[in-house]
Scaffold this active site. Structure first.
Site, PDB file in Angstrom:
ATOM      1  N   HIS A  66      43.065  36.041  33.835  1.00 47.31           N
ATOM      2  CA  HIS A  66      44.111  35.753  34.825  1.00 47.31           C
ATOM      3  C   HIS A  66      45.422  35.452  34.109  1.00 47.31           C
ATOM      4  CE1 HIS A  66      42.515  31.769  33.723  1.00 47.31           C
ATOM      5  NE2 HIS A  66      43.758  31.356  33.895  1.00 47.31           N
ATOM      6  N   ALA A  67      46.502  35.619  34.832  1.00 48.64           N
ATOM      7  CA  ALA A  67      47.820  35.286  34.272  1.00 48.64           C
ATOM      8  C   ALA A  67      48.845  35.218  35.382  1.00 48.64           C
ATOM      9  CB  ALA A  67      48.246  36.342  33.248  1.00 48.64           C
TER      10      ALA A  67
END
Lengths: 149, 163
Positions: A66-67
């Site tokens: 994720h980011a």
């Protein structure tokens, strides 16, 4: 927060790549199918930068790459399942099989946290993870998530 | 201070559109009843801890998100203060961190609020929501009366009509 509402048959797939970089790119391509990723390179840079800090490979075969990134203006998800497992440098040193991939805009901290919390709650359930791995199609995987939610 | 049935209203702010409607109604009520109005936003650090324990967040990320949520809270509270100011109602704002429902209930007690106002509860979309809906937990645990504000169109008209 329902994560099934953030996924579709276009953004779910069995994974063919078996290396970490390849799986990340395959997941990103799935996320691109949502039509919500404006900048593939920027999204990839953000995901790899987060992975460089510490792998998002958790325990029990789960990974949550994720980011936060300017490459999306809405929370964008993809789901990939690997038949044989991937060395994702996970916390328990075991292969990862289920990948929840999440890109979040920089101004959506609240909803992003809720989505990640929902992933954490769902994947805590061993039977949910088993059902997801056994599902034979994207529609089947989506149905497993729908049922769990 | 008002000698009427409502002397202090605490508005629970969660950043939703529904809480803005609740804020408009709280402003209308506070002015009409002569009550004091306070607004509270709680940074949900319990969910951030949950993500850290699950190893989804690293420490730096947890702190980064905590900062982001706090900034969001300040922005929401500033907006709500403006809603009050536009109608001549002063709003005392508070930002806290913790388990949302517990902090709201405790803050209402500390401030001596006799009415807790909040936006309409979101529909339960998942089984998990049923266990983690903070508004519903507040509704159940609050020691004072709780006003769940509905009908955004009506409230908007009411708020706009107030000179």
């Amino acid at each position: 927060m329902r994560i099934s509402g953030l996924l579709s048959e276009k953004t779910i797939s069995r994974l063919t790549r078996t290396d970490k970089q390849g799986v990340i790119e395959e997941l990103l391509d799935l996320a691109m199918n949502s039509g919500q990723v404006h900048d593939r390179e920027e999204a990839l840079r953000a995901i790899l930068a987060r992975e460089a800090l510490m792998s998002t490979g958790l325990e029990k075969g789960i990974a949550v790459p994720h980011a936060k990134t300017r490459a999306v203006s809405e929370i964008t998800m993809a789901l990939g399942v690997s038949e044989g497992g991937v060395d994702f440098h996970s916390a328990d040193g075991k292969p990862s099989y289920i990948f929840f991939f999440l890109l979040a805009p920089e101004n959506a901290a609240g909803p992003n946290v809720q989505v990640l919390a929902q992933i954490a709650r769902l994947t805590h359930d061993r039977s949910f993870c088993e059902d997801l791995r056994k599902a034979e199609s994207p529609a089947g995987m989506l149905a497993v998530i729908n049922d769990a939610e | 201070m008002s000698q009427g049935p409502v002397r202090k209203i605490l508005l629970f702010v969660d950043g939703s559109e529904e809480c803005i409607t609740a804020a408009q109604y709280a402003v209308v009520l506070a002015r009409t009843l002569g009550a004091e109005l306070a607004a509270l936003y709680v940074v949900n650090v319990s969910v951030l801890n949950e993500l850290f324990k699950a190893r989804i967040f690293i420490k730096m990320e947890q702190m980064d998100y905590e900062h982001d949520l706090e900034q969001d809270g300040r922005r929401y509270l500033n907006y709500i203060s403006e809603l009050g100011r536009a109608k001549g109602v002063s709003i005392e704002t508070h930002i806290e961190k913790g388990v949302v429902n517990e902090v709201v209930v405790e803050k209402a007690r500390i401030l001596g609020a006799d009415l807790l106002a909040m936006g309409e509860l979101e529909p339960i979309k998942s089984r998990s929501d049923a266990f983690h809906d903070e508004s519903e937990l507040i509704l159940r645990k609050a020691h004072c009366s709780v006003l769940v504000v509905k009908d955004a169109d009506y409230i908007e008209r009411l708020y706009q009509a107030m000179e």
